[in-house]
Enzyme design. Structure first.
Site, PDB file in Angstrom:
ATOM      1  N   ASP A 103      20.531 -14.206  16.675  1.00  0.00           N
ATOM      2  CA  ASP A 103      21.827 -14.274  15.992  1.00  0.00           C
ATOM      3  C   ASP A 103      21.866 -15.452  15.011  1.00  0.00           C
ATOM      4  O   ASP A 103      21.113 -16.413  15.158  1.00  0.00           O
ATOM      5  CB  ASP A 103      22.966 -14.467  17.003  1.00  0.00           C
TER       6      ASP A 103
HETATM    7  N1  URA Z   1      20.893 -12.629  23.006  1.00  0.00           N
HETATM    8  C1  URA Z   1      21.951 -12.975  22.250  1.00  0.00           C
HETATM    9  O1  URA Z   1      23.092 -12.812  22.658  1.00  0.00           O
HETATM   10  N2  URA Z   1      21.733 -13.508  21.038  1.00  0.00           N
HETATM   11  C2  URA Z   1      20.490 -13.725  20.537  1.00  0.00           C
HETATM   12  O2  URA Z   1      20.353 -14.232  19.424  1.00  0.00           O
HETATM   13  C3  URA Z   1      19.400 -13.363  21.334  1.00  0.00           C
HETATM   14  C4  URA Z   1      19.617 -12.818  22.565  1.00  0.00           C
END
Ligand code: URA
Length: 231
Positions: A103
């Site tokens: 993310d």
């Molecule tokens: N899980 C998440 O919620 N975000 C990420 O970036 C990776 C795994």
């Protein structure tokens, strides 16, 4: 050994578009064995040393990097609004891309390669590559968190496989998952009443961030690539 056109060889090596490299070739700036080669369609083997304006160039087929992704960049090759993870890597070729996504606000281990076959394999659900995350949460982590993460959790589009939980203290923990669904770790912690305030992937398979500062990248060794290929 692969054989390809000279213009393709050069454009794969980052010397511009096919049109741009054709111009370089036609100007006589590209030499092999001391002779200018003026036909872009000339076939060359991938182990040939090509000289561009006197500078030797060897063909690179695959590139593999591990980035410690900082917050605030997108796991994509381009984006209209944010910097991308590619702004932190300087590959020779222009066909490298991240293996999966973290993310915008997640940090940590992200593989970048142009080896599409390996990328596909590492992302495919059946290979179960473990991914370990360091997590900081709001609220106190419940005493039964380990038990709850080891059981399947049902979400709209998937049911989680057992995940390995290690508590650090009341609001910090590690979670290792073998899938990589959308916002998976955040959604799993939300489910136990603990919204995530910081997330960092500290391991991708056997690769960890040992000594690699946030925002820095390193090339993988051939041994590491071989090991990834055997997943
Ligand atoms: N899980 C998440 O919620 N975000 C990420 O970036 C990776 C795994």
């Amino acid at each position: 050994m692969a054989i390809m056109r000279l213009d393709k060889f050069l454009s794969h090596m980052g010397y511009g578009t096919r049109k741009e490299v054709k111009d370089l070739i036609k100007k006589g700036l590209v030499e092999i064995d001391g002779k200018p080669i003026k036909k872009p369609e000339t076939k060359v083997a991938d182990d040939t040393t090509v000289y561009v304006e006197g500078i030797p160039l060897n063909y690179v087929q695959y590139e593999y990097y591990l980035l410690n992704k900082p917050q605030g960049c997108i796991s994509a090759t381009q984006d209209a609004n944010y910097p991308t993870v590619m702004d932190f890597v300087f590959p020779i070729r222009n066909d490298c891309a991240p293996v999966g996504r973290l993310d915008l606000d997640t940090e940590g281990a992200l593989l970048i390669t142009n080896d599409g076959k390996l990328s596909h394999k590492l992302l495919s659900a059946k290979h179960h590559v473990p991914k370990k995350y360091y997590v900081e949460v709001e609220n106190k982590l419940p005493g039964d968190a380990k038990e709850r993460f080891s059981q399947p959790m049902e979400f709209e589009e998937f049911t989680s496989l057992p995940a390995t939980y290690q508590a650090i203290d009341d609001t910090h923990a590690y979670l290792t998952i073998v899938e990589g669904k959308y916002h998976q770790v955040k959604r799993m912690f939300e489910r136990i009443g603990c919204p995530v305030t910081f997330l960092k992937r500290v391991e991708f398979g056997f690769l960890n961030l040992d000594g690699l500062p946030t925002g820095e990248v390193r090339e993988l060794s051939s041994e590491e690539v071989e090991k990834l290929q055997s997943y």
